[in-house]
Design an enzyme around this catalytic site. Structure first.
Site, mmCIF file in Angstrom:
data_model
loop_
_atom_site.group_PDB
_atom_site.id
_atom_site.type_symbol
_atom_site.label_atom_id
_atom_site.label_comp_id
_atom_site.label_asym_id
_atom_site.label_seq_id
_atom_site.Cartn_x
_atom_site.Cartn_y
_atom_site.Cartn_z
ATOM 1 N N GLN A 128 -25.132 -34.401 -38.570
ATOM 2 C CA GLN A 128 -26.120 -35.008 -39.467
ATOM 3 C C GLN A 128 -25.810 -36.425 -39.964
ATOM 4 O O GLN A 128 -26.694 -37.277 -40.017
ATOM 5 C CB GLN A 128 -26.322 -34.098 -40.690
ATOM 6 N N GLU B 29 -20.785 -31.494 -44.980
ATOM 7 C CA GLU B 29 -21.531 -31.849 -46.190
ATOM 8 C C GLU B 29 -20.909 -31.376 -47.512
ATOM 9 O O GLU B 29 -20.589 -32.177 -48.383
ATOM 10 C CB GLU B 29 -22.950 -31.259 -46.049
ATOM 11 N N ASP C 50 -23.773 -35.925 -46.095
ATOM 12 C CA ASP C 50 -24.105 -36.307 -44.715
ATOM 13 C C ASP C 50 -25.116 -37.454 -44.682
ATOM 14 O O ASP C 50 -24.811 -38.566 -44.264
ATOM 15 C CB ASP C 50 -24.693 -35.106 -43.968
ATOM 16 N N GLY D 68 -29.069 -40.764 -67.589
ATOM 17 C CA GLY D 68 -29.154 -42.064 -68.254
ATOM 18 C C GLY D 68 -29.228 -41.920 -69.761
ATOM 19 O O GLY D 68 -28.912 -40.873 -70.318
ATOM 20 N N GLY D 69 -29.658 -42.950 -70.411
ATOM 21 C CA GLY D 69 -29.684 -42.954 -71.873
ATOM 22 C C GLY D 69 -30.961 -42.369 -72.460
ATOM 23 O O GLY D 69 -31.117 -42.321 -73.682
HETATM 24 N N1 COA Z 1 -17.935 -36.102 -23.467
HETATM 25 C C1 COA Z 1 -16.736 -35.506 -23.557
HETATM 26 N N2 COA Z 1 -16.188 -35.089 -24.698
HETATM 27 C C2 COA Z 1 -16.918 -35.260 -25.808
HETATM 28 C C3 COA Z 1 -18.171 -35.875 -25.802
HETATM 29 C C4 COA Z 1 -18.684 -36.303 -24.555
HETATM 30 N N3 COA Z 1 -19.876 -36.881 -24.450
HETATM 31 N N4 COA Z 1 -18.641 -35.912 -27.054
HETATM 32 C C5 COA Z 1 -17.707 -35.340 -27.834
HETATM 33 N N5 COA Z 1 -16.663 -34.941 -27.090
HETATM 34 C C6 COA Z 1 -15.447 -34.288 -27.551
HETATM 35 C C7 COA Z 1 -14.614 -35.130 -28.477
HETATM 36 O O1 COA Z 1 -13.895 -36.073 -27.753
HETATM 37 C C8 COA Z 1 -13.747 -34.059 -29.123
HETATM 38 O O2 COA Z 1 -12.680 -33.758 -28.241
HETATM 39 P P1 COA Z 1 -11.142 -33.609 -28.769
HETATM 40 O O3 COA Z 1 -11.157 -32.533 -29.782
HETATM 41 O O4 COA Z 1 -10.429 -33.227 -27.511
HETATM 42 O O5 COA Z 1 -10.738 -34.896 -29.320
HETATM 43 C C9 COA Z 1 -14.661 -32.844 -29.131
HETATM 44 O O6 COA Z 1 -15.777 -33.185 -28.343
HETATM 45 C C10 COA Z 1 -15.143 -32.367 -30.456
HETATM 46 O O7 COA Z 1 -15.400 -33.413 -31.356
HETATM 47 P P2 COA Z 1 -15.258 -33.140 -32.910
HETATM 48 O O8 COA Z 1 -15.746 -34.316 -33.645
HETATM 49 O O9 COA Z 1 -13.879 -32.690 -33.224
HETATM 50 O O10 COA Z 1 -16.304 -31.942 -33.135
HETATM 51 P P3 COA Z 1 -16.148 -30.608 -34.009
HETATM 52 O O11 COA Z 1 -17.400 -29.852 -33.756
HETATM 53 O O12 COA Z 1 -14.895 -29.893 -33.776
HETATM 54 O O13 COA Z 1 -16.134 -31.134 -35.535
HETATM 55 C C11 COA Z 1 -17.027 -32.300 -37.438
HETATM 56 C C12 COA Z 1 -17.319 -31.500 -36.170
HETATM 57 C C13 COA Z 1 -18.351 -32.751 -38.016
HETATM 58 C C14 COA Z 1 -16.312 -31.409 -38.454
HETATM 59 C C15 COA Z 1 -16.139 -33.506 -37.089
HETATM 60 O O14 COA Z 1 -16.753 -34.221 -36.054
HETATM 61 C C16 COA Z 1 -15.894 -34.440 -38.266
HETATM 62 O O15 COA Z 1 -15.120 -34.154 -39.154
HETATM 63 N N6 COA Z 1 -16.544 -35.617 -38.236
HETATM 64 C C17 COA Z 1 -16.359 -36.642 -39.233
HETATM 65 C C18 COA Z 1 -17.043 -36.318 -40.517
HETATM 66 C C19 COA Z 1 -18.501 -36.042 -40.346
HETATM 67 O O16 COA Z 1 -19.265 -36.832 -39.846
HETATM 68 N N7 COA Z 1 -18.897 -34.893 -40.883
HETATM 69 C C20 COA Z 1 -20.272 -34.585 -41.079
HETATM 70 C C21 COA Z 1 -20.941 -34.061 -39.925
HETATM 71 S S1 COA Z 1 -22.631 -33.942 -40.366
#
Ligand code: COA
Length: 415
Positions: free
Chosen positions: A17, A139, A168, A247-248
């Site tokens: 998001q 979030e 988010d 606010g106030g």
């Molecule tokens: N091709 C190949 N690999 C891909 C890819 C693509 N097109 N797109 C994503 N990936 C891989 C990434 O490289 C990552 O691999 P790694 O773990 O080997 O490094 C993997 O997909 C997963 O990415 P990740 O961001 O860790 O996803 P997740 O589902 O495990 O975590 C979140 C999700 C949101 C918790 C995490 O991305 C995060 O903390 N983001 C930052 C904060 C954020 O934006 N949070 C709010 C989300 S609304």
């Protein structure tokens, strides 16, 4: 017609998001947003909270309007090559992967900057540098760590998260502003830069009035506009203030006619000092205009509970819309508690394009929230979200790949 960001090309490497909110806004402002997704899977939200089997969810479609979708496995060498070509051709790369994921893909800032010194690299992370920098964040974690949860809810209950996605979507908005500022600076410097919007920081920015109150509390031991005053006790930290105004001008949510059966038959009522005599007239308490216990804002702070109880006796005789109509005649600030059902049908929001109906090839017609920011020379036409990989060929052809190259990439599983 040219749009505000016409000519800006965004490599959208975002998911879920926060990042998609940012790139959707940039797309609405006219940027060409190319969303890069993993072949076969795509953004995880395509499959989350589905209401129609096999069809992209509303979660996805409502956050990815006006974008093009390209599938690319960036962990395959050929996929990474395509990504690097995109990096050379785009102005901004936006990502919100977990900390370290970009580096694990071989995409450090130094590498990207060497490939394209003009590229702006914009990131959402849960936390900025410090003890939590390696944490994955969603979030509600941000709402809790940014001060929103501890200050939301009622004094006698636990911390509460708000339905507004301030962690988010709120962070996505902050990031979009950072990107536009970096694009502007690049017109002078010729260089790209890193833009970081940590979710904790963005939530705190939205909660800054509570940090204001923390300091007031430490200095004076009390917060007179809070419901804990004058009878309750204050502790060391800003307490939850129920529905008190930040606010106030004291305010509270009051019951209206029909509240027994309608959970949204309520109105927010603000006793703005300037219209206090009007408030008294409307509720039939003209004596309060001159009574020294009520005549000044300072005096009223001691009696907010009985004041709002008396006003509520009046609001309970009216529907929230009737109350609005009467109060608006006196310029008394107030707002009905609108349900999502009521908002979906609101004629003004539809007229302004903030609530829009769009068609989708597999989902059909559905409602979405359009661009809430209105530019007179850059109107927004909301287009449906792309299907997974809908524009892979189109974008790769634009980059100079031919049909044979596409075949090779497909056979390799890179697109
Ligand atoms: N091709 C190949 N690999 C891909 C890819 C693509 N097109 N797109 C994503 N990936 C891989 C990434 O490289 C990552 O691999 P790694 O773990 O080997 O490094 C993997 O997909 C997963 O990415 P990740 O961001 O860790 O996803 P997740 O589902 O495990 O975590 C979140 C999700 C949101 C918790 C995490 O991305 C995060 O903390 N983001 C930052 C904060 C954020 O934006 N949070 C709010 C989300 S609304």
């Amino acid at each position: 017609m040219n749009k505000a960001l016409t000519g800006v090309r965004i490599l959208d490497f975002t998911h879920v998001q926060s990042g998609p909110t940012c790139t959707q806004l940039l797309a609405w402002l006219g940027a060409d947003v190319i969303k890069v997704e993993r072949p076969g899977e795509g953004d995880a939200t395509r499959g989350q909270l589905r209401d129609i089997p096999g069809v992209d969810s509303l979660y996805f479609t409502m956050l990815n309007h006006n974008k093009r979708s390209v599938t690319l496995n960036t962990k395959k060498p050929r996929g990474k090559q395509v990504l690097e070509t995109l990096i050379k051709r785009c102005d901004v790369l936006v990502e919100n992967f977990a900390p370290g994921a970009m580096e694990r893909m071989g995409l450090s800032w130094e590498h990207i900057h060497a490939l394209n010194p003009r590229m702006i690299v914009a990131s959402v992370k849960g936390f900025g540098p410090g003890r939590y920098e390696d944490c994955k964040v969603y979030e509600n974690v941000a709402q809790c760590a940014g001060g929103a949860a501890s200050t939301t809810g009622f004094d006698d209950g636990p911390p509460v998260v708000t339905g507004a996605q301030i962690g988010d979507s709120g962070t996505g908005l902050h990031l979009a502003l950072g990107i536009v500022a970096a694009l502007y600076q690049r017109t002078h410097s010729g260089r790209g830069q890193k833009v970081l919007a940590p979710m904790q920081d963005a939530v705190l920015n939205l909660c800054r009035v509570k940090l204001r109150d923390q300091q007031r509390l430490e200095r004076t031991g009390s917060l007179h506009e809070y419901p804990q005053y004058p009878d309750g006790k204050f502790g060391e930290a800003v307490p939850r203030a129920g529905n008190a105004s930040g606010g106030g001008q004291p305010g509270w949510i009051l019951r209206c006619k029909g509240y027994e059966t309608d959970p949204n038959a309520y109105i927010y009522f603000i006793t703005q000092a300037a219209v206090w005599p009007s408030v008294c007239k409307v509720i039939g308490e003209e004596g309060w205009i001159t009574d020294e216990a009520y005549a000044t804002p300072q005096a009223r702070l001691l009696h907010l509970k009985p004041i709002f109880a008396r006003i509520e006796q009046w609001t309970m005789t009216k529907t929230k819309f009737e109350a609005m109509e009467i109060l608006n005649q006196y310029d008394i600030p107030c707002g009905p508690i609108l349900s999502m059902k009521e908002i979906a049908q609101d004629p003004s929001l539809r007229e302004s394009g903030t609530v829009v109906e769009v068609d989708h090839p597999t989902r059909g017609r559905h409602l979405t929230v359009g661009n809430p920011i209105k530019l007179s020379d850059s109107p927004t036409e909301v287009q449906r979200a792309p299907l997974l990989g809908e524009h892979t060929e189109e974008v790769l052809m634009e980059l100079g790949y031919d049909a044979h190259d596409l075949e090779v990439l497909r056979a390799d599983g890179a697109i």
